[in-house]
Structure formats: structure tokens, C-alpha cells
Design a protein around this motif. Structure first.
Motif, PDB file in Angstrom:
ATOM      1  N   LYS A 173      -0.234  17.430   9.837  1.00  0.00           N
ATOM      2  CA  LYS A 173      -0.193  18.697   9.881  1.00  0.00           C
ATOM      3  C   LYS A 173      -1.907  18.973   9.082  1.00  0.00           C
ATOM      4  N   ALA A 174      -1.092  18.826   7.868  1.00  0.00           N
ATOM      5  CA  ALA A 174      -1.669  18.317   6.292  1.00  0.00           C
ATOM      6  C   ALA A 174      -3.247  18.468   6.361  1.00  0.00           C
ATOM      7  N   LEU A 175      -3.526  17.259   7.235  1.00  0.00           N
ATOM      8  CA  LEU A 175      -4.719  16.561   7.152  1.00  0.00           C
ATOM      9  C   LEU A 175      -5.302  18.042   8.408  1.00  0.00           C
ATOM     10  N   ARG A 176      -4.977  18.675   9.279  1.00  0.00           N
ATOM     11  CA  ARG A 176      -5.489  19.116  10.230  1.00  0.00           C
ATOM     12  C   ARG A 176      -6.349  21.681   9.000  1.00  0.00           C
ATOM     13  N   ILE A 177      -5.005  20.769   8.494  1.00  0.00           N
ATOM     14  CA  ILE A 177      -4.927  22.168   8.315  1.00  0.00           C
ATOM     15  C   ILE A 177      -5.860  21.989   6.283  1.00  0.00           C
ATOM     16  N   ALA A 178      -6.547  20.959   6.318  1.00  0.00           N
ATOM     17  CA  ALA A 178      -7.104  20.500   5.387  1.00  0.00           C
ATOM     18  C   ALA A 178      -8.519  20.256   5.934  1.00  0.00           C
TER      19      ALA A 178
ATOM     20  N   SER B 269       0.979  -1.187  -0.051  1.00  0.00           N
ATOM     21  CA  SER B 269       0.262  -0.140  -0.051  1.00  0.00           C
ATOM     22  C   SER B 269       0.581   1.477   0.015  1.00  0.00           C
ATOM     23  N   GLY B 270       0.044   1.478   0.144  1.00  0.00           N
ATOM     24  CA  GLY B 270       0.640   3.664   0.127  1.00  0.00           C
ATOM     25  C   GLY B 270       1.197   3.268   1.458  1.00  0.00           C
ATOM     26  N   MET B 271       1.396   4.318   2.115  1.00  0.00           N
ATOM     27  CA  MET B 271       2.332   4.774   3.491  1.00  0.00           C
ATOM     28  C   MET B 271       1.754   6.285   4.027  1.00  0.00           C
ATOM     29  N   SER B 272       0.672   6.123   4.943  1.00  0.00           N
ATOM     30  CA  SER B 272       0.677   7.528   5.266  1.00  0.00           C
ATOM     31  C   SER B 272       1.121   7.844   6.705  1.00  0.00           C
ATOM     32  N   SER B 273       0.864   8.677   7.532  1.00  0.00           N
ATOM     33  CA  SER B 273       0.901   8.848   8.298  1.00  0.00           C
ATOM     34  C   SER B 273       0.759   8.104  10.104  1.00  0.00           C
ATOM     35  N   THR B 274      -0.655   7.046   9.349  1.00  0.00           N
ATOM     36  CA  THR B 274      -1.467   6.559  10.745  1.00  0.00           C
ATOM     37  C   THR B 274      -0.393   5.756  10.884  1.00  0.00           C
ATOM     38  N   VAL B 275       0.440   4.973   9.100  1.00  0.00           N
ATOM     39  CA  VAL B 275       1.884   3.888   9.922  1.00  0.00           C
ATOM     40  C   VAL B 275       2.049   4.103  10.533  1.00  0.00           C
ATOM     41  N   TYR B 276       2.950   5.292  10.872  1.00  0.00           N
ATOM     42  CA  TYR B 276       4.251   4.717  11.896  1.00  0.00           C
ATOM     43  C   TYR B 276       4.222   5.581  13.526  1.00  0.00           C
ATOM     44  N   GLU B 277       2.576   6.302  13.615  1.00  0.00           N
ATOM     45  CA  GLU B 277       1.759   6.752  14.318  1.00  0.00           C
ATOM     46  C   GLU B 277       1.134   6.078  15.114  1.00  0.00           C
ATOM     47  N   ARG B 278       0.346   4.804  14.413  1.00  0.00           N
ATOM     48  CA  ARG B 278      -0.608   4.238  15.327  1.00  0.00           C
ATOM     49  C   ARG B 278      -0.012   3.056  15.148  1.00  0.00           C
ATOM     50  N   GLN B 279      -0.236   2.107  13.262  1.00  0.00           N
ATOM     51  CA  GLN B 279      -0.287   0.993  13.233  1.00  0.00           C
ATOM     52  C   GLN B 279       0.857   0.026  14.337  1.00  0.00           C
ATOM     53  N   ILE B 280       2.400   0.824  13.718  1.00  0.00           N
ATOM     54  CA  ILE B 280       3.682  -0.134  14.871  1.00  0.00           C
ATOM     55  C   ILE B 280       3.107   0.258  15.679  1.00  0.00           C
TER      56      ILE B 280
ATOM     57  N   ARG C 229      -7.121  10.333   4.769  1.00  0.00           N
ATOM     58  CA  ARG C 229      -5.328   9.447   5.112  1.00  0.00           C
ATOM     59  C   ARG C 229      -5.587   9.070   3.191  1.00  0.00           C
ATOM     60  N   GLY C 230      -4.960   9.224   2.254  1.00  0.00           N
ATOM     61  CA  GLY C 230      -4.680   8.419   0.921  1.00  0.00           C
ATOM     62  C   GLY C 230      -3.761   9.609   0.168  1.00  0.00           C
ATOM     63  N   PRO C 231      -3.810   9.159  -1.484  1.00  0.00           N
ATOM     64  CA  PRO C 231      -3.183  10.211  -2.866  1.00  0.00           C
ATOM     65  C   PRO C 231      -3.236  11.705  -2.488  1.00  0.00           C
ATOM     66  N   GLY C 232      -5.037  12.096  -1.912  1.00  0.00           N
ATOM     67  CA  GLY C 232      -5.471  13.147  -1.505  1.00  0.00           C
ATOM     68  C   GLY C 232      -4.397  13.959  -0.719  1.00  0.00           C
TER      69      GLY C 232
END
Length: 362
Positions: free
Chosen positions: A352-357, A99-110, A194-197
Motif C-alpha cells: 500500500k505504501a508503494l502505491r501511495i508513493a 538483506s533488508g526484507m521488503s514485502s516482495t520477499v513474502y508475497e513473491r519470493q517465498i 523497494r528498499g529503505p525509502g
């Protein structure tokens, strides 16, 4: 001198025999893994909801016909919700995540233990050869511990497009997105999920700063798309002269048919790069561990990467695979020092980008 020569020959013979025994042992060990994988009979994979990538992954069955691929295509928000529910119920159904890797992978899933270390399962010499990979094999791990998330593709960012018949190519930059003349004429993949957008929007946040990114959303009357395909279709049809979040795979297919040849991709000078869908991870509690091992090694071979690159129109990190997009080539310096949107080091910017969006599109 004669005695010395004989001793040298003898030592060389012993060394050669040892090396051959080592190779034989390695071959036998691999054959045992494959045999065990065939007894398991299948490998379960969550992969990209992109047909060319699915086709490549299903090619594993041709290489190992006694191991069936059970494939489900899902975007990150979908598999995150599904796996959260399954793991909460104690169900471990999946072997591999691609898959593509979002911040969730590093901050939650791992941190929550979703993945097992991938490095121990990679054993094929062809795959481990540093000369075959940009920056060497080990450089492909994206997480901070270098254990779980492995990137096998890499491209300079290529998700901002513009119509060269309507937009001046020589002067185009990220600042062009804030020019009032383009108000209402910029289409963007919705950056709130979360994703390409969000990936595409994150580089805008980094390039323009938080205030510039907010201005884009609040003052430029950006038109939101629901999928990368929709953004790309708007671009090639001339619906909008500037697009953010289109996919090179779809664009290349259209242009191969003579459609949208006037659409150019902005080649940013800031070293933004990403690995797109080209990341693999081994799920914790994989039900088919031997089949998982065989699959991971196969996926990282030259032949599998050639297929991934050629059918998916994306650059592999393997240096012995032809580039799908030479203009977006990632060299060693860029890989080591560029801004990797897909890596753990920049994950906080993703949040941060998600929050701004979310704030900018209320």
C-alpha cells in the motif's frame, strides 16, 4: 542405603558418559560439515552494499580460512531483478542472502520457492540458546511459516531525523511533517522503490494514515534523495531541517567526527521496529550447501554479531552483544507486539505504501 548410593552413582556415571558421547558425536558431526565445506572451498553471498557490513561478512574467512567468500553487495531491487533472470534461466549461483526484507520477499519470493528452510542448518548450541536472543531463538523468523527469513538484528525505527537548532524537539512528532511551516524543507529518500525509502515511508503511512501520507507528498514540496547517504549528508550539513530515510550508521560516523551533533533521531512512541540489513536466508539450490551451513552458524555467533553491531552501528538481537544504540533498544514486549516493518505480518502495508508513493509523486 549403600546399595542405593552405588546404583545412583552408577546411573550418574552412565548418564554422564552418555552426555559426553553426545557432545563428542555433535563435535564430530560439526567437524565433518566443516571438512565438507572446505572441500567446496567457497560460499557465495548477496549482501548489503554497505562497507561495514561487508567487512563483517568477509571476517568469515579469518574464522574459516579454507572457505573463500564470494561477496556481491546489492540492494533489494538489484538482486530481485538479477535472481529473477538467473532462476528463469535455470542458474542457481548463490548460497546466502543477507538483506533488508521488503514485502516482495513474502508475497513473491517465498511462494516462488527462492529459499530453503534455514532452521535445519542451525546447529551450534550457542546460537540455539534462547537466553541469547530477544524473545528466544525461534522468535527471529519473520515469515509466516517461521522457516525461511531469520532476523539477527532489531531496532526501534530511527530513520526520521531533525535539526534540534531549528526544530523543537519536545513537540516533534509525525504530525510535524504536515506543518505548513516546513513546506519545502523536508528531505526524503525516494519512497517509490523497494528498499529503505519505502520502509521509511511505510511508517509514515501507518502513523498519519493514507490521507496524511498523501498530503505530505502532494502539499509539502518534499525534496527527494537518491540514497540514504545523501539524506544523511543533507541532514548533517544543515541543508534540510527534517529528513526521512537517513541511516544511523552514516549519522553515527559523522557525529563521531564532530559533524551533525545537532541532529536528533525521532524516538517514536508507536513501537515501530525494523531489522534493517540484518536478515539471513538460505537460497534454494545453494551450490555450496556445507559452506552455507558453516557460514549461517558463524554469522549468528556472539563474536560475529559483536562485529556486525560495532562496525555497522546497529543493534543485534543477541542479548549478549553490546547495544550500538541503547535508545533504540527492542525489548521482548516490543519484539512480540510492536509493528515490525520487516516482517510478513505487515507486508501488505508495504504494498500500500508503494502505491501511495507512486500516486502521490506523479
Amino acid at each position: 542405603m549403600k546399595v542405593k548410593f552405588n546404583v545412583t552413582v552408577a546411573l550418574a556415571s552412565v548418564f554422564g558418559a552418555s552426555v559426553m558421547m553426545g557432545f563428542a558425536h555433535a563435535d564430530t558431526a560439526w567437524e565433518e560439515v566443516v571438512a565438507a565445506a572446505e572441500r567446496e572451498g567457497k560460499v557465495t553471498i548477496i549482501g548489503p552494499p554497505v562497507q561495514p557490513h561487508r567487512d563483517t561478512i568477509m571476517g568469515f574467512e579469518e574464522a574459516y580460512p579454507n572457505i573463500r567468500v564470494e561477496y556481491t553487495g546489492m540492494a533489494p531491487p538489484q538482486f530481485e531483478a538479477r535472481l529473477n533472470a538467473e532462476r528463469g534461466a535455470g542458474r542457481y549461483l548463490w548460497d546466502i542472502l543477507i538483506s533488508g526484507m521488503s514485502s516482495t520477499v513474502y508475497e513473491r519470493q517465498i511462494p516462488q520457492g527462492w529459499f530453503d528452510p534455514l532452521r535445519p542448518v542451525v546447529v551450534l548450541p550457542e546460537v540455539l540458546d534462547d537466553e541469547n536472543w530477544v524473545g528466544g531463538f525461534e522468535a527471529g523468523f519473520l515469515d509466516e511459516k517461521g522457516k525461511y527469513i531469520y532476523a539477527f538484528s532489531a531496532e526501534r525505527s530511527g530513520n526520521v531525523g531533525f535539526d534540534t537548532n531549528r526544530v523543537d524537539a519536545d513537540s516533534f512528532s509525525y504530525e510535524t511533517l504536515l506543518d505548513p511551516r516546513w513546506r519545502g524543507q523536508i528531505a526524503m529518500l525516494d519512497p517509490r522503490g523497494r528498499g529503505p525509502g519505502s520502509v521509511a515511508f511505510r511508517q509514515i503511512v501507518v502513523a498519519l494514515g493514507e490521507d496524511g501520507a498523501k498530503k505530505l507528498l502532494k502539499e509539502q514540496d518534499v525534496v527527494l534523495a537518491e540514497s540514504p547517504r545523501q539524506v544523511t549528508e543533507w541532514a548533517v550539513r544543515g541543508t534540510y531541517p527534517i529528513t526521512v530515510g537517513l541511516t544511523l550508521t552514516d549519522l553515527t560516523i559523522f557525529q563521531g567526527r564532530g559533524i551533525g551533533e545537532n541532529i536528533a533521531i525521532y524516538e517514536d512512541p508507536q513501537g515501530f521496529l525494523l531489522t534493517k540489513w540484518g536478515n539471513v536466508a538460505l537460497m534454494n539450490g545453494a551450490p555450496n550447501p556445507n559452506a552455507s551451513k558453516v557460514f549461517v552458524n558463524w554469522l549468528l555467533t556472539r563474536e560475529a554479531q559483536k562485529q556486525w553491531s560495532s562496525t555497522g552501528y546497529v543493534n543485534s538481537r543477541r542479548m549478549d552483544v553490546p547495544l550500538a544504540h541503547p535508545a533504540l533498544k527492542v525489548d521482548v514486549d516490543t519484539w512480540e507486539s510492536g509493528y515490525n516493518i520487516s516482517g510478513a505480518k505487515t507486508a501488505a502495508d508495504g504494498v500500500k505504501a508503494l502505491r501511495i508513493a507512486e500516486e502521490g509523486l506523479r
